[in-house]
Design an enzyme around this catalytic site. Structure first.
Site, PDB file in Angstrom:
ATOM      1  N   ASP A 102      -4.509  75.419  78.099  1.00 24.99           N
ATOM      2  CA  ASP A 102      -5.732  76.055  78.614  1.00 24.99           C
ATOM      3  C   ASP A 102      -5.611  77.561  78.851  1.00 24.99           C
ATOM      4  OD1 ASP A 102      -4.354  76.232  81.112  1.00 24.99           O
ATOM      5  OD2 ASP A 102      -5.205  74.337  81.806  1.00 24.99           O
ATOM      6  N   HIS A 117       3.083  73.393  74.173  1.00 27.99           N
ATOM      7  CA  HIS A 117       2.104  72.683  73.333  1.00 27.99           C
ATOM      8  C   HIS A 117       1.058  73.628  72.730  1.00 27.99           C
ATOM      9  CE1 HIS A 117       2.928  68.526  75.405  1.00 27.99           C
ATOM     10  NE2 HIS A 117       3.880  68.879  74.555  1.00 27.99           N
TER      11      HIS A 117
HETATM   12  P1  OAD Z   1      -1.449  63.789  82.375  1.00 30.43           P
HETATM   13  O1  OAD Z   1      -2.928  63.702  82.410  1.00 30.43           O
HETATM   14  O2  OAD Z   1      -0.704  62.720  81.659  1.00 30.43           O
HETATM   15  O3  OAD Z   1      -0.896  63.824  83.861  1.00 30.43           O
HETATM   16  C1  OAD Z   1      -1.446  64.642  84.860  1.00 30.43           C
HETATM   17  C2  OAD Z   1      -0.615  64.461  86.112  1.00 30.43           C
HETATM   18  O4  OAD Z   1      -1.119  65.345  87.093  1.00 30.43           O
HETATM   19  C3  OAD Z   1      -0.654  63.052  86.724  1.00 30.43           C
HETATM   20  O5  OAD Z   1       0.666  62.636  87.035  1.00 30.43           O
HETATM   21  C4  OAD Z   1      -1.501  63.234  87.983  1.00 30.43           C
HETATM   22  O6  OAD Z   1      -1.085  62.356  89.027  1.00 30.43           O
HETATM   23  C5  OAD Z   1      -1.188  64.679  88.332  1.00 30.43           C
HETATM   24  N1  OAD Z   1      -2.223  65.385  89.120  1.00 30.43           N
HETATM   25  C6  OAD Z   1      -3.575  65.277  89.031  1.00 30.43           C
HETATM   26  N2  OAD Z   1      -4.188  66.118  89.880  1.00 30.43           N
HETATM   27  C7  OAD Z   1      -3.209  66.810  90.517  1.00 30.43           C
HETATM   28  C8  OAD Z   1      -3.194  67.842  91.498  1.00 30.43           C
HETATM   29  N3  OAD Z   1      -4.319  68.364  92.010  1.00 30.43           N
HETATM   30  N4  OAD Z   1      -2.001  68.309  91.926  1.00 30.43           N
HETATM   31  C9  OAD Z   1      -0.838  67.797  91.431  1.00 30.43           C
HETATM   32  N5  OAD Z   1      -0.793  66.833  90.493  1.00 30.43           N
HETATM   33  C10 OAD Z   1      -1.940  66.342  90.035  1.00 30.43           C
HETATM   34  O7  OAD Z   1      -1.084  65.246  81.823  1.00 30.43           O
HETATM   35  P2  OAD Z   1       0.294  65.778  81.232  1.00 30.43           P
HETATM   36  O8  OAD Z   1       1.459  65.129  81.904  1.00 30.43           O
HETATM   37  O9  OAD Z   1       0.202  67.253  81.261  1.00 30.43           O
HETATM   38  O10 OAD Z   1      -0.268  66.659  75.002  1.00 30.43           O
HETATM   39  O11 OAD Z   1       0.224  65.278  79.751  1.00 30.43           O
HETATM   40  C11 OAD Z   1       1.242  65.660  78.875  1.00 30.43           C
HETATM   41  C12 OAD Z   1       0.682  65.834  77.490  1.00 30.43           C
HETATM   42  O12 OAD Z   1      -0.009  64.646  77.090  1.00 30.43           O
HETATM   43  C13 OAD Z   1      -0.371  66.920  77.344  1.00 30.43           C
HETATM   44  O13 OAD Z   1       0.171  68.199  77.155  1.00 30.43           O
HETATM   45  C14 OAD Z   1      -1.127  66.483  76.151  1.00 30.43           C
HETATM   46  C15 OAD Z   1      -1.292  65.037  76.523  1.00 30.43           C
HETATM   47  O14 OAD Z   1      -1.634  64.138  75.585  1.00 30.43           O
HETATM   48  C16 OAD Z   1      -0.795  66.897  73.790  1.00 30.43           C
HETATM   49  O15 OAD Z   1      -1.985  66.969  73.592  1.00 30.43           O
HETATM   50  C17 OAD Z   1       0.231  67.066  72.719  1.00 30.43           C
END
Ligand code: OAD
Length: 247
Positions: A102, A117
């Protein structure tokens, strides 16, 4: 007390690595990927975020990225992003590895960052591999075309694609060098980032997790701080500044 342990550790850290995922941008109003409100609840990753999907239906994939850019374009970095920029200033050796595309971290002015990414404000020529900023490209078709005539794609890493080697090399180098890792707002299921906390731990490093709920990383972390990153990260900065003042 947990707070003391975390603050003591941060105060003696020589090289701080911060890793972020979609959760850091949630408080800016940007949807995460997993969970009840996540993008992958309503969209199939294999229809939108794979090279195969783009080859089959570039228009739909492009429009999905346009929709996301619309949301992100109206969003602002939140207190969590700003706290990470402050952390950069507080450590001589610092790197942020973000999985987010983003661009919100970049808007805080942070300098030491790897967008592992990619970035959805950048485009890449599908023939020449040359990258440019989307705003510098004439938008005459969906998807737009490069001067060479080939279709432009978002400069992001899709499922089934490898991380650009320079970014990956830098990440692996710093994972070996850092003595503390703060991992923020990631579900910890997408590789290679999912393996980073364990590697840091095996090298004797200290792992602090910041998330609203437990994840697979919690089992590896030395300290898990549960709550919104926009609340917890500014608190960490405050603790650290106070500790440093106390000497
Ligand atoms: P996810 O959507 O899998 O995970 C988001 C995490 O953020 C979860 O563990 C939530 O509990 C946590 N969360 C949500 N709100 C929050 C807040 N206010 N404060 C702290 N934590 C919070 O996203 P990613 O782990 O980033 O890849 O996903 C990894 C990759 O999978 C992404 O980069 C994307 C996706 O598919 C690609 O597109 C290649």
């Amino acid at each position: 007390m947990m707070n003391n342990q975390v603050t003591d550790r941060l105060a003696s850290t020589k090289f701080l690595l911060v890793i972020t995922g979609a959760g850091i941008s949630a408080e800016s109003g940007i949807p995460t990927f997993r969970g009840n409100e996540g993008l992958w609840k309503n969209y199939r990753a294999e229809d939108l975020a794979t090279p195969h999907a783009f080859a089959r239906d570039p228009e739909t994939v492009w429009e999905w990225y346009d929709w996301r850019r619309g949301i992100i374009g109206r969003a602002e970095p939140n207190a969590g992003h700003l706290a990470i920029k402050e952390l950069e200033e507080l450590f001589d050796n610092f790197l942020l590895i973000t999985q987010n595309v983003d661009g919100l971290h970049g808007r805080t002015g942070i300098r030491n960052m790897v967008e592992i990414h990619g970035n959805l404000w950048r485009v890449r020529c599908t023939r020449e591999g040359k990258t440019s900023m989307l705003m510098d490209v004439p938008l005459k078709s969906v998807p737009p075309k490069c001067e060479c005539g080939a279709v432009l794609r978002p400069d992001v890493v899709w499922f089934g694609e490898s991380i650009p080697s320079l970014a990956l090399e830098k990440a692996f180098r710093v994972i070996e060098q850092c003595d503390t890792l703060i991992v923020v707002g990631t579900s910890g299921v997408v590789y290679p980032v999912a393996s980073f906390p364990e590697t840091v731990k095996n090298n004797g490093g200290f792992v602090i997790e910041v998330n609203v709920e437990p994840t697979p990383i919690s089992a590896v972390a030395d300290a898990s701080l549960y709550g919104n990153s926009g609340d917890i990260l500014p608190m960490l900065v405050k603790w650290l500044r106070r500790k440093r003042q106390e000497g």
